[in-house]
Design a protein around this motif. Structure first.
Motif, short mmCIF file in Angstrom:
data_model
loop_
_atom_site.label_atom_id
_atom_site.label_comp_id
_atom_site.label_asym_id
_atom_site.label_seq_id
_atom_site.Cartn_x
_atom_site.Cartn_y
_atom_site.Cartn_z
N GLY A 62 0.80 -1.22 0.00
CA GLY A 62 0.00 0.00 0.00
C GLY A 62 0.83 1.27 0.00
N ALA A 63 0.44 2.24 -0.79
CA ALA A 63 1.18 3.49 -0.94
C ALA A 63 1.25 4.29 0.37
CB ALA A 63 0.56 4.35 -2.03
N ASP A 64 0.28 4.11 1.26
CA ASP A 64 0.24 4.87 2.51
C ASP A 64 1.01 4.21 3.65
OD1 ASP A 64 -1.31 6.87 1.39
OD2 ASP A 64 -3.19 5.87 1.90
N GLU A 65 1.60 3.04 3.39
CA GLU A 65 2.39 2.35 4.43
C GLU A 65 3.62 3.19 4.78
OE1 GLU A 65 1.90 -0.64 6.06
OE2 GLU A 65 -0.05 -0.80 5.08
N VAL A 66 3.89 3.33 6.08
CA VAL A 66 5.05 4.10 6.55
C VAL A 66 6.29 3.21 6.47
CG1 VAL A 66 6.08 5.31 8.52
CG2 VAL A 66 3.62 5.51 8.06
N VAL A 67 7.34 3.74 5.84
CA VAL A 67 8.60 3.00 5.72
C VAL A 67 9.53 3.40 6.86
CG1 VAL A 67 10.60 2.58 4.24
CG2 VAL A 67 8.35 2.88 3.22
N VAL A 68 9.68 4.71 7.08
CA VAL A 68 10.59 5.25 8.09
C VAL A 68 9.93 6.47 8.72
CG1 VAL A 68 12.88 6.27 8.48
CG2 VAL A 68 12.61 4.52 6.76
N LEU A 69 10.19 6.68 10.02
CA LEU A 69 9.70 7.90 10.65
C LEU A 69 10.71 8.44 11.64
CD1 LEU A 69 8.53 7.28 13.79
CD2 LEU A 69 6.85 6.05 12.46
N ALA A 70 10.57 9.73 11.92
CA ALA A 70 11.41 10.40 12.92
C ALA A 70 10.56 10.50 14.18
CB ALA A 70 11.84 11.77 12.44
N GLN A 71 11.02 9.88 15.25
CA GLN A 71 10.23 9.80 16.49
C GLN A 71 10.98 10.48 17.62
OE1 GLN A 71 9.90 5.83 18.17
NE2 GLN A 71 7.71 6.18 18.45
N GLU A 72 10.23 11.19 18.44
CA GLU A 72 10.81 11.87 19.58
C GLU A 72 11.32 10.84 20.59
OE1 GLU A 72 9.68 15.44 22.69
OE2 GLU A 72 8.10 14.48 21.56
N VAL A 73 12.48 11.12 21.17
CA VAL A 73 13.04 10.26 22.20
C VAL A 73 12.25 10.50 23.47
CG1 VAL A 73 15.08 9.74 23.58
CG2 VAL A 73 15.33 10.36 21.18
N ALA A 74 11.73 9.43 24.06
CA ALA A 74 10.95 9.55 25.29
C ALA A 74 11.85 9.99 26.43
CB ALA A 74 10.28 8.21 25.63
N GLU A 75 11.32 10.87 27.29
CA GLU A 75 12.10 11.35 28.43
C GLU A 75 12.48 10.23 29.36
OE1 GLU A 75 10.51 14.76 30.43
OE2 GLU A 75 9.90 15.67 28.54
N GLU A 76 11.62 9.22 29.49
CA GLU A 76 11.90 8.07 30.36
C GLU A 76 13.13 7.33 29.88
OE1 GLU A 76 8.48 5.59 30.42
OE2 GLU A 76 7.21 7.13 31.29
N GLU A 77 13.28 7.19 28.55
CA GLU A 77 14.44 6.50 28.00
C GLU A 77 15.71 7.25 28.34
OE1 GLU A 77 14.03 5.77 23.82
OE2 GLU A 77 12.08 4.83 24.06
N GLU A 78 15.66 8.58 28.24
CA GLU A 78 16.84 9.37 28.57
C GLU A 78 17.19 9.27 30.05
OE1 GLU A 78 15.97 13.32 27.30
OE2 GLU A 78 16.25 12.85 25.17
N ALA A 79 16.16 9.27 30.91
CA ALA A 79 16.37 9.23 32.34
C ALA A 79 16.89 7.88 32.81
CB ALA A 79 15.08 9.56 33.08
N THR A 80 16.45 6.80 32.16
CA THR A 80 16.87 5.47 32.59
C THR A 80 18.14 4.99 31.91
OG1 THR A 80 15.44 4.42 30.96
CG2 THR A 80 14.52 4.76 33.17
N ALA A 81 18.63 5.76 30.94
CA ALA A 81 19.86 5.35 30.27
C ALA A 81 21.00 5.38 31.28
CB ALA A 81 20.15 6.27 29.10
N LYS A 82 21.74 4.31 31.34
CA LYS A 82 22.82 4.20 32.31
C LYS A 82 24.16 4.07 31.60
CE LYS A 82 20.26 1.86 35.94
NZ LYS A 82 20.22 0.71 36.81
#
Length: 105
Positions: A62-82
């Motif tokens: 389908g022509a409307d299928e998403v191939v790639v997207l730019a997604q915001e990094v979740a704040e939780e991921e940044e906070a839990t990154a060790k």
């Protein structure tokens, strides 16, 4: 290419790894390139309709299928990154108490 969205803190997410096509054996492409430089900001997307398809190839996905997207990094991921130095390694196997060993001797 390079996505300007990454510079503003986005993650590039591959949503669709394969597309279904139809072509004669002599026209089958080995790959189809996706230029992510068009992802300018968070939530921008590249759809199947945006791909450059070689001549003689028909896209069945389908022509409307998403191939790639730019997604915001979740704040939780940044906070839990060790830092890797903060990770403790668990010992595997049974640990024998020293009092048990002393009793056997």
């Amino acid at each position: 290419g390079v996505s300007p969205a990454v510079k503003v803190g986005a993650n590039i997410v591959k949503v669709l790894h394969e597309i279904e096509i139809e072509a004669e054996a002599t026209h089958l492409p080995h790959n189809i390139s996706v230029d992510i430089s068009s992802l300018q900001s968070i939530d921008d997307q590249i759809h199947v309709r945006d791909l450059t398809i070689p001549e003689g190839v028909t896209v069945l996905t389908g022509a409307d299928e998403v191939v790639v997207l730019a997604q915001e990094v979740a704040e939780e991921e940044e906070a839990t990154a060790k830092d890797i130095t903060d990770i403790e390694v668990e010992k595997k196997g049974k640990e024998i108490e020293s009092s048990t060993e002393d009793a056997k001797e």
